[in-house]
Motif scaffolding. Structure first.
Motif, PDB file in Angstrom:
ATOM      1  N   UNK A 216       2.175 -15.782  -9.890  1.00  0.00           N
ATOM      2  CA  UNK A 216       0.979 -15.459 -10.662  1.00  0.00           C
ATOM      3  C   UNK A 216      -0.284 -15.529  -9.819  1.00  0.00           C
ATOM      4  N   UNK A 217      -0.150 -15.156  -8.562  1.00  0.00           N
ATOM      5  CA  UNK A 217      -1.274 -15.119  -7.633  1.00  0.00           C
ATOM      6  C   UNK A 217      -1.423 -13.675  -7.159  1.00  0.00           C
ATOM      7  N   UNK A 218      -2.414 -12.977  -7.694  1.00  0.00           N
ATOM      8  CA  UNK A 218      -2.562 -11.548  -7.419  1.00  0.00           C
ATOM      9  C   UNK A 218      -2.688 -11.262  -5.931  1.00  0.00           C
ATOM     10  N   UNK A 219      -3.496 -12.032  -5.224  1.00  0.00           N
ATOM     11  CA  UNK A 219      -3.694 -11.790  -3.793  1.00  0.00           C
ATOM     12  C   UNK A 219      -2.394 -11.976  -3.016  1.00  0.00           C
ATOM     13  N   UNK A 220      -1.647 -13.005  -3.378  1.00  0.00           N
ATOM     14  CA  UNK A 220      -0.385 -13.265  -2.689  1.00  0.00           C
ATOM     15  C   UNK A 220       0.624 -12.145  -2.947  1.00  0.00           C
ATOM     16  N   UNK A 221       0.653 -11.647  -4.181  1.00  0.00           N
ATOM     17  CA  UNK A 221       1.574 -10.562  -4.526  1.00  0.00           C
ATOM     18  C   UNK A 221       1.223  -9.301  -3.747  1.00  0.00           C
ATOM     19  N   UNK A 222      -0.057  -8.959  -3.710  1.00  0.00           N
ATOM     20  CA  UNK A 222      -0.478  -7.750  -3.000  1.00  0.00           C
ATOM     21  C   UNK A 222      -0.174  -7.860  -1.514  1.00  0.00           C
ATOM     22  N   UNK A 223      -0.443  -9.016  -0.922  1.00  0.00           N
ATOM     23  CA  UNK A 223      -0.180  -9.208   0.500  1.00  0.00           C
ATOM     24  C   UNK A 223       1.312  -9.065   0.811  1.00  0.00           C
ATOM     25  N   UNK A 224       2.157  -9.668  -0.033  1.00  0.00           N
ATOM     26  CA  UNK A 224       3.598  -9.574   0.180  1.00  0.00           C
ATOM     27  C   UNK A 224       4.092  -8.149  -0.020  1.00  0.00           C
ATOM     28  N   UNK A 225       3.582  -7.494  -1.041  1.00  0.00           N
ATOM     29  CA  UNK A 225       3.993  -6.128  -1.327  1.00  0.00           C
ATOM     30  C   UNK A 225       3.630  -5.203  -0.169  1.00  0.00           C
ATOM     31  N   UNK A 226       2.428  -5.325   0.352  1.00  0.00           N
ATOM     32  CA  UNK A 226       2.002  -4.472   1.461  1.00  0.00           C
ATOM     33  C   UNK A 226       2.812  -4.759   2.719  1.00  0.00           C
ATOM     34  N   UNK A 227       3.165  -6.028   2.920  1.00  0.00           N
ATOM     35  CA  UNK A 227       4.000  -6.363   4.079  1.00  0.00           C
ATOM     36  C   UNK A 227       5.379  -5.722   3.970  1.00  0.00           C
ATOM     37  N   UNK A 228       5.939  -5.712   2.770  1.00  0.00           N
ATOM     38  CA  UNK A 228       7.241  -5.077   2.561  1.00  0.00           C
ATOM     39  C   UNK A 228       7.150  -3.570   2.737  1.00  0.00           C
ATOM     40  N   UNK A 229       6.058  -2.968   2.266  1.00  0.00           N
ATOM     41  CA  UNK A 229       5.865  -1.536   2.439  1.00  0.00           C
ATOM     42  C   UNK A 229       5.721  -1.170   3.912  1.00  0.00           C
ATOM     43  N   UNK A 230       5.074  -2.031   4.686  1.00  0.00           N
ATOM     44  CA  UNK A 230       4.831  -1.753   6.106  1.00  0.00           C
ATOM     45  C   UNK A 230       6.058  -2.004   6.977  1.00  0.00           C
ATOM     46  N   UNK A 231       7.060  -2.684   6.437  1.00  0.00           N
ATOM     47  CA  UNK A 231       8.268  -2.978   7.208  1.00  0.00           C
ATOM     48  C   UNK A 231       9.021  -1.670   7.483  1.00  0.00           C
ATOM     49  N   UNK A 232       9.190  -1.285   8.751  1.00  0.00           N
ATOM     50  CA  UNK A 232       9.847  -0.007   9.055  1.00  0.00           C
ATOM     51  C   UNK A 232      11.297   0.061   8.588  1.00  0.00           C
ATOM     52  N   UNK A 233      11.921  -1.082   8.350  1.00  0.00           N
ATOM     53  CA  UNK A 233      13.311  -1.086   7.870  1.00  0.00           C
ATOM     54  C   UNK A 233      13.426  -0.714   6.396  1.00  0.00           C
ATOM     55  N   UNK A 234      12.308  -0.687   5.671  1.00  0.00           N
ATOM     56  CA  UNK A 234      12.315  -0.263   4.269  1.00  0.00           C
ATOM     57  C   UNK A 234      13.106  -1.155   3.341  1.00  0.00           C
ATOM     58  N   UNK A 235      12.830  -2.461   3.291  1.00  0.00           N
ATOM     59  CA  UNK A 235      13.623  -3.346   2.439  1.00  0.00           C
ATOM     60  C   UNK A 235      13.466  -3.094   0.947  1.00  0.00           C
ATOM     61  N   UNK A 236      12.397  -2.431   0.523  1.00  0.00           N
ATOM     62  CA  UNK A 236      12.197  -2.175  -0.906  1.00  0.00           C
ATOM     63  C   UNK A 236      13.076  -1.042  -1.428  1.00  0.00           C
TER      64      UNK A 236
END
Length: 484
Positions: A184-204
């Motif tokens: 329930x921490x918006x900033x933490x969620x956005x940071x994690x989401x963007x990190x997953x999106x930027x991962x070239x392996x595409x974990x999402x």
């Protein structure tokens, strides 16, 4: 005076009609889309304040809501998160929902039309509203076996009961931890989401059914062989020239068989032998004889060129239109611009295993309210009659020979007739191969169809093969279904 009253009455009536129409549009016609709109903060807060229903595998939760002390009242948590992330997806404050969390959000949140009376009753009786539970078809033993068999490789495994369409395992790697997106921490969620999106392996990406699809390589020969037999022009024993190399028409592109030699060592080779030994050149010649339209029509019957919801949305596998002659020849062994998901290649095996009748893949067993009332019970449903029973039997026998004495030997299981087909697909000059296996077992009474894709050459660049890397993974998944 009467005229003025009449005018006022008409205006009032018009306003009433406008209000009635707009209210009807909002409450009936657009209600579902408005609820699903990510900008609807009221719905977002409501979905957190109600206890969201669990997602279950064999009766055990793989996604569940727990009470909190903040304004959201409940937080989503994911036991065994990495194993099931491609299935559950995630439920976040502001980045949307994916997986089952997204596909069945209205049931899980208790806001579906069929739960309206339950919600009203809960409010009137002072109870806390609860969402419905979703029981999946996943077999936890098979899921774990697929996860373990893949190790640290990048790719995906899917296993399906060919008689019912029930998905028994769905594993995609690399994966992610949905717990990090549920806080329930918006900033933490956005940071994690963007990190997953930027991962070239595409974990999402759930590689079993979506994302950037791969060329299916020689597993596509099952489609072409099916098209040939269904056309009535060819039999399993039909022979084709079998040179060590072949220059494509209208081109200086030279194709070869795996290993670069004559496949099987004979001047000509039958369709049956070419499939079991995975000969490229005879299948290129077969594709040339059939033409792209015949192949495309058969591919479509297997599910190509259509997005299939399981209910997770899939990326449509592709057999393209308007292929010229050399492109058609390349497509006949799964190259050119043919692309497929593991779901799609599992569907090809499913149809062959089930006498030509292709069942619609399904991930959900039932949806049930908190008081154990069934809202939906999913039943087996035919997707298509992909091929005749005679063609299915003939292709099945070719696949059995491929495992017993051919190019898919690493899928052998003692005492069990396994039907299988490997693929080693090229991705461009210097790029690692994509490695495949698809098949089913037991061949005489199929209980499971499986498809495995391993990307980046399985860490071996262009030296690995589908039989070396993908087939042993499939074997372990088949064994988990057959022997527990």
């Amino acid at each position: 005076m009467n005229k003025e009253l009449k005018r006022i009455s008409i205006v009032v009536l018009a306003m009433f009609v406008a209000l009635f129409v707009s209210t009807t549009l909002i409450q009936v016609i657009t209600a579902d889309s408005l609820r699903a709109d990510g900008r609807n903060s009221r719905t977002l807060y409501a979905s957190y304040s109600a206890e969201r229903g669990p997602i279950l595998v064999d009766g055990q939760p793989i996604a569940v809501s727990v009470p909190t002390d903040d304004e959201y009242k409940f937080q989503r948590t994911y036991p065994n998160a990495l194993l099931y992330a491609p299935v559950t997806g995630y439920f976040t404050l502001n980045q949307g929902n994916t997986g089952i969390e997204g596909a069945l959000n209205d049931y899980l949140s208790g806001t579906s039309n069929s739960q309206f009376l339950d919600t009203i009753n809960a409010i009137l009786t002072g109870q806390n509203p609860k969402g419905a539970s979703v029981e999946l078809t996943i077999d936890p033993v098979v899921q774990q076996a697929a996860w373990d068999a893949m190790g640290d490789l990048q790719g995906a495994v899917i296993a399906i009961n060919p008689k019912t369409g029930e998905i028994l395992a769905m594993v995609s790697k690399p994966t992610f931890d949905p717990n990090t997106l549920a806080v329930h921490d918006t900033d933490a969620v956005i940071a994690q989401y963007e990190a997953l999106l930027d991962d070239p392996a595409g974990p999402l990406f759930n590689r079993t059914l979506a994302g950037a699809l791969n060329p299916p390589g020689s597993t596509f020969k099952l489609v072409v062989a099916s098209a040939a037999l269904e056309s009535g022009q060819f039999q399993p024993a039909s022979e084709f020239p079998n040179p060590a190399q072949l220059t494509l028409p209208q081109s200086d592109n030279v194709i070869t068989n795996s290993g670069g030699d004559v496949c099987g060592g004979t001047a000509t080779v039958s369709i049956a032998t070419a499939l079991s030994l995975s000969c490229n050149i005879p299948f290129a010649e077969l594709g040339q004889a059939l033409g792209p339209q015949v192949i495309r029509e058969q591919a479509t019957k297997f599910g190509f060129n259509e997005s299939i919801d399981v209910p997770l949305e899939s990326t449509a596998s592709v057999y393209p239109r308007a292929l010229d002659e050399p492109q058609t020849m390349l497509s006949a062994f799964g190259q050119s611009s043919v692309r497929a998901s593991p779901l799609q290649m599992a569907m090809v095996s499913m149809a062959i295993a089930n006498g030509g009748s292709l069942m619609k893949p399904n991930l959900v067993e039932n949806i049930m309210t908190s008081d154990l009332r069934v809202l939906q019970q999913f039943e087996a449903e035919q997707f298509s009659q992909a091929i005749s029973a005679e063609t299915a039997a003939a292709i099945s026998q070719m696949m059995v020979q491929s495992v017993a004495n051919g190019a898919a030997s690493n899928a052998r299981i003692d005492g069990v007739d396994v039907a299988g087909k490997t693929g080693t697909a090229e991705n461009g000059e210097g790029d690692p191969y994509t490695l495949w296996f698809t098949g089913f077992a037991p061949a005489n009474d199929p209980q499971v169809a499986v498809a495995v894709v391993i990307e980046n050459g399985g860490g071996q660049g262009q030296s690995g093969s589908g039989n070396e890397i993908a087939a042993p993974i499939a074997k372990r998944v088949l064994e988990a279904v057959l022997f527990g």
